[in-house]
Design an enzyme around this catalytic site. Structure first.
Site, PDB file in Angstrom:
ATOM      1  N   ARG A 110     -21.749  25.693   1.384  1.00  0.00           N
ATOM      2  CA  ARG A 110     -21.043  26.176   0.183  1.00  0.00           C
ATOM      3  C   ARG A 110     -19.546  26.380   0.391  1.00  0.00           C
ATOM      4  NH1 ARG A 110     -25.775  29.213  -0.772  1.00  0.00           N
ATOM      5  NH2 ARG A 110     -27.022  28.115  -2.316  1.00  0.00           N
ATOM      6  N   LYS A 132      -6.753  18.417  -3.894  1.00  0.00           N
ATOM      7  CA  LYS A 132      -7.682  17.468  -4.527  1.00  0.00           C
ATOM      8  C   LYS A 132      -8.436  16.755  -3.415  1.00  0.00           C
ATOM      9  CE  LYS A 132      -5.563  16.033  -8.858  1.00  0.00           C
ATOM     10  NZ  LYS A 132      -5.060  14.850  -9.586  1.00  0.00           N
ATOM     11  N   GLU A 174       5.663   7.085  -3.529  1.00  0.00           N
ATOM     12  CA  GLU A 174       5.286   8.422  -4.037  1.00  0.00           C
ATOM     13  C   GLU A 174       6.486   9.381  -3.993  1.00  0.00           C
ATOM     14  OE1 GLU A 174       2.392   8.872  -5.476  1.00  0.00           O
ATOM     15  OE2 GLU A 174       0.913   7.559  -4.520  1.00  0.00           O
ATOM     16  N   LYS A 212       5.888  18.953  -5.017  1.00  0.00           N
ATOM     17  CA  LYS A 212       4.442  18.960  -5.265  1.00  0.00           C
ATOM     18  C   LYS A 212       3.904  20.398  -5.244  1.00  0.00           C
ATOM     19  CE  LYS A 212       0.062  16.979  -4.895  1.00  0.00           C
ATOM     20  NZ  LYS A 212      -0.805  15.924  -4.457  1.00  0.00           N
ATOM     21  N   GLU A 222      -4.874  20.779 -12.882  1.00  0.00           N
ATOM     22  CA  GLU A 222      -4.405  19.666 -13.714  1.00  0.00           C
ATOM     23  C   GLU A 222      -4.822  19.795 -15.179  1.00  0.00           C
ATOM     24  OE1 GLU A 222      -4.319  15.837 -11.705  1.00  0.00           O
ATOM     25  OE2 GLU A 222      -4.527  14.849 -13.640  1.00  0.00           O
ATOM     26  N   ARG A 226       0.502  19.141 -13.950  1.00  0.00           N
ATOM     27  CA  ARG A 226       0.149  18.394 -12.738  1.00  0.00           C
ATOM     28  C   ARG A 226      -0.103  16.915 -13.035  1.00  0.00           C
ATOM     29  NH1 ARG A 226      -3.809  20.158  -7.653  1.00  0.00           N
ATOM     30  NH2 ARG A 226      -3.459  18.242  -6.501  1.00  0.00           N
ATOM     31  N   ASN A 230       0.989  11.801 -11.900  1.00  0.00           N
ATOM     32  CA  ASN A 230       0.338  10.492 -12.055  1.00  0.00           C
ATOM     33  C   ASN A 230       1.275   9.443 -12.656  1.00  0.00           C
ATOM     34  OD1 ASN A 230      -2.224  11.313 -11.057  1.00  0.00           O
ATOM     35  ND2 ASN A 230      -2.508  12.438 -12.962  1.00  0.00           N
ATOM     36  N   HIS A 233       0.666   5.840 -12.147  1.00  0.00           N
ATOM     37  CA  HIS A 233      -0.748   5.665 -11.778  1.00  0.00           C
ATOM     38  C   HIS A 233      -1.588   5.052 -12.893  1.00  0.00           C
ATOM     39  CE1 HIS A 233       0.612   8.150  -8.516  1.00  0.00           C
ATOM     40  NE2 HIS A 233      -0.563   8.106  -7.919  1.00  0.00           N
ATOM     41  N   HIS A 237      -3.485   2.053 -11.433  1.00  0.00           N
ATOM     42  CA  HIS A 237      -4.942   1.998 -11.257  1.00  0.00           C
ATOM     43  C   HIS A 237      -5.517   0.715 -11.838  1.00  0.00           C
ATOM     44  CE1 HIS A 237      -5.388   6.614 -10.666  1.00  0.00           C
ATOM     45  NE2 HIS A 237      -5.233   5.979  -9.530  1.00  0.00           N
ATOM     46  N   HIS A 250      -2.345   1.449  -2.348  1.00  0.00           N
ATOM     47  CA  HIS A 250      -2.274   2.348  -3.516  1.00  0.00           C
ATOM     48  C   HIS A 250      -0.806   2.621  -3.911  1.00  0.00           C
ATOM     49  CE1 HIS A 250      -3.116   5.696  -6.161  1.00  0.00           C
ATOM     50  NE2 HIS A 250      -2.330   6.470  -5.430  1.00  0.00           N
TER      51      HIS A 250
HETATM   52  N1  LIG Z   1      -5.690  14.232  -2.737  1.00  0.00           N
HETATM   53  C1  LIG Z   1      -4.615  13.779  -3.345  1.00  0.00           C
HETATM   54  O1  LIG Z   1      -3.896  14.522  -4.016  1.00  0.00           O
HETATM   55  C2  LIG Z   1      -4.236  12.344  -3.184  1.00  0.00           C
HETATM   56  C3  LIG Z   1      -2.969  11.910  -3.595  1.00  0.00           C
HETATM   57  C4  LIG Z   1      -2.630  10.572  -3.370  1.00  0.00           C
HETATM   58  C5  LIG Z   1      -3.539   9.716  -2.766  1.00  0.00           C
HETATM   59  N2  LIG Z   1      -4.759  10.180  -2.377  1.00  0.00           N
HETATM   60  C6  LIG Z   1      -5.734   9.310  -1.719  1.00  0.00           C
HETATM   61  O2  LIG Z   1      -5.178   8.937  -0.465  1.00  0.00           O
HETATM   62  C7  LIG Z   1      -5.715   7.671  -0.072  1.00  0.00           C
HETATM   63  C8  LIG Z   1      -4.597   6.801   0.409  1.00  0.00           C
HETATM   64  O3  LIG Z   1      -4.018   7.427   1.534  1.00  0.00           O
HETATM   65  P1  LIG Z   1      -3.155   6.633   2.599  1.00  0.00           P
HETATM   66  O4  LIG Z   1      -2.164   5.802   1.889  1.00  0.00           O
HETATM   67  O5  LIG Z   1      -2.703   7.625   3.591  1.00  0.00           O
HETATM   68  O6  LIG Z   1      -4.208   5.587   3.188  1.00  0.00           O
HETATM   69  P2  LIG Z   1      -5.190   5.651   4.455  1.00  0.00           P
HETATM   70  O7  LIG Z   1      -5.686   6.995   4.703  1.00  0.00           O
HETATM   71  O8  LIG Z   1      -6.199   4.568   4.230  1.00  0.00           O
HETATM   72  O9  LIG Z   1      -4.243   5.210   5.658  1.00  0.00           O
HETATM   73  C9  LIG Z   1      -3.680   3.921   5.651  1.00  0.00           C
HETATM   74  C10 LIG Z   1      -3.904   3.205   6.975  1.00  0.00           C
HETATM   75  O10 LIG Z   1      -3.013   3.722   7.961  1.00  0.00           O
HETATM   76  C11 LIG Z   1      -3.735   4.111   9.112  1.00  0.00           C
HETATM   77  N3  LIG Z   1      -2.969   5.189   9.709  1.00  0.00           N
HETATM   78  C12 LIG Z   1      -2.942   6.483   9.355  1.00  0.00           C
HETATM   79  N4  LIG Z   1      -2.005   7.146  10.050  1.00  0.00           N
HETATM   80  C13 LIG Z   1      -1.443   6.252  10.880  1.00  0.00           C
HETATM   81  C14 LIG Z   1      -0.391   6.340  11.845  1.00  0.00           C
HETATM   82  N5  LIG Z   1       0.296   7.459  12.041  1.00  0.00           N
HETATM   83  N6  LIG Z   1      -0.089   5.208  12.537  1.00  0.00           N
HETATM   84  C15 LIG Z   1      -0.750   4.042  12.297  1.00  0.00           C
HETATM   85  N7  LIG Z   1      -1.709   3.900  11.386  1.00  0.00           N
HETATM   86  C16 LIG Z   1      -2.052   4.998  10.677  1.00  0.00           C
HETATM   87  C17 LIG Z   1      -5.089   4.463   8.589  1.00  0.00           C
HETATM   88  O11 LIG Z   1      -6.067   4.424   9.619  1.00  0.00           O
HETATM   89  C18 LIG Z   1      -5.289   3.378   7.540  1.00  0.00           C
HETATM   90  O12 LIG Z   1      -5.699   2.176   8.150  1.00  0.00           O
HETATM   91  C19 LIG Z   1      -6.449   7.109  -1.281  1.00  0.00           C
HETATM   92  O13 LIG Z   1      -7.826   7.229  -1.075  1.00  0.00           O
HETATM   93  C20 LIG Z   1      -6.012   8.009  -2.433  1.00  0.00           C
HETATM   94  O14 LIG Z   1      -6.999   8.163  -3.417  1.00  0.00           O
HETATM   95  C21 LIG Z   1      -5.112  11.471  -2.575  1.00  0.00           C
END
Ligand SMILES: NC(=O)c1ccc[n+]([C@@H]2O[C@H](COP(=O)([O-])OP(=O)(O)OC[C@H]3O[C@@H](n4cnc5c(N)ncnc54)[C@H](O)[C@@H]3O)[C@@H](O)[C@H]2O)c1
Length: 346
Positions: A110, A132, A174, A212, A222, A226, A230, A233, A237, A250
């Protein structure tokens, strides 16, 4: 540098932006990471950690593993290592690791605490802050999840030294998003400074996190403001979906999405052509894609309704209103949107 995110119910937490210092945890802890990140950075984190008992849960690398099956494997790890309700999960990785670790923490017995140690630029400036968490399923991205705030976020810009250039660009998209919609001075600073310089990227991370944190403090769940995060986005998307999530990162899709949103903002008089060009130029400075050819405009339009933010058959657009301000609207007629989309179909 420390940013505090202020939330109701004494849920405030700190975001440290600096080289990792000693992190002391007086309970059991699990680091959740993937093979790519652990090869580069696991030892570095372990050297900074002091825990009662530490184990490592390694999950496969990639958005395609951001699903309930992987969540289950994290939970199994927690049970097998007999974590209790005081134990802590530590996310070491990008947004995928952070979102999944947070979600697993939110449902294990939980809900237990978790810590974010983001290692991509995108996760440092955006995903690790704000609580999130979640996973994808066949109906779409991030459709299962919870708002679950981390206990602390440790952002160490030195992790970025191993990040591939494209991933770096995706994070910058971003940053541009945050500046273009919330902070004109920051945007102008970005126009004349190079984020490949380490002091500059550290400052840009700080500014983005402050933005942020401020937005999330106003509207954690949101219900209004908030949603402005997006920007780019709604279009992005659709682009990700149309290209089966295998063409653009992304952040890159968000970059193109901002250019499309700007065309709409220009069309309805919120943004000047010159301001729109400045945003595109800033994205291009970091080789972020800014063009996309729409094959079928009607089809693209219909895709908007798959977005979980489209309510009552209305599409919510987040548009830049000049530089440094934004407007959220669901009142744009289909004709106007189609006209703008046609501009990307030529
Ligand atoms: N929670 C939120 O508010 C929020 C906001 C934006 C995006 N997201 C989510 O985040 C995700 C995208 O995140 P991301 O862009 O970090 O992608 P990711 O987590 O897939 O990382 C991208 C790649 O880089 C590699 N990597 C990570 N750190 C590294 C480093 N220091 N050196 C070398 N390689 C490294 C990872 O293994 C992966 O292959 C999506 O799933 C998206 O939905 C969430």
């Amino acid at each position: 540098m420390t940013v505090t995110i202020q939330l109701p119910h004494n849920n405030d937490y700190n975001i440290f932006i600096d080289k990792l210092k000693k992190i002391t945890i007086d309970t059991k802890a699990v680091i959740v990471t993937n093979p790519t990140v652990s090869a580069f950075h696991l030892n570095y984190l372990k050297n900074s950690l002091e825990t009662k008992e530490l184990s490592i849960c390694t999950i496969p690398d990639g958005e395609q593993y951001k699903n309930m099956e992987t969540i289950d494997s994290i939970l199994v790890h927690c049970f097998e290592h007999r974590l209790d309700r005081k134990s802590i999960l530590i996310a070491l990785g990008g947004g995928v690791i952070g979102d999944m670790t947070g979600f697993a923490a939110s449902i294990y017995q939980r809900g237990i605490d978790f810590i974010q140690v983001p290692t991509t630029l995108l996760s440092q400036v955006d995903a690790s802050v704000g609580g999130k968490t979640g996973v994808n399923n066949k109906y779409g991205k991030n459709l299962i999840g919870a708002f679950w705030q981390p206990r602390t976020v440790y952002i160490d810009p030195s992790f970025l030294s191993t990040l591939p250039k494209r991933e770096f660009g995706a994070g910058i998209a971003e940053i541009v998003k945050m500046a273009a919609t919330f902070n004109k001075d920051f945007f102008e600073w970005l126009e004349v400074n190079d984020l490949n310089v380490s002091e500059n990227i550290q400052l840009a991370i700080q500014k983005s996190v402050e933005t942020k944190a401020w937005v999330v403090s106003q509207d954690e769940r949101e219900r209004g403001l908030r949603a402005a995060l997006n920007y780019g986005h709604t279009f992005g998307h659709v682009i990700e979906n149309e290209t089966n999530y295998n063409t653009y990162l992304h952040g890159e899709a968000v970059g193109i999405g901002m250019v499309m949103a700007n065309a709409l903002a220009v069309e309805i008089g919120l943004l000047s052509v010159e301001e729109s060009k400045r945003i595109t130029t800033l994205l291009q400075k970091y080789s972020i894609p800014t063009q996309y050819k729409i094959k079928d405009v009607e089809d693209f339009y219909e895709h908007f309704f798959l977005d979980k933010k489209s309510l009552d058959n209305k599409i919510k657009f987040i548009l830049a209103k000049g530089i440094g301000d934004c407007e959220i609207t669901d009142q744009i007629s289909k004709d106007v949107v189609i006209k703008v989309l046609k501009g990307f179909a030529k």
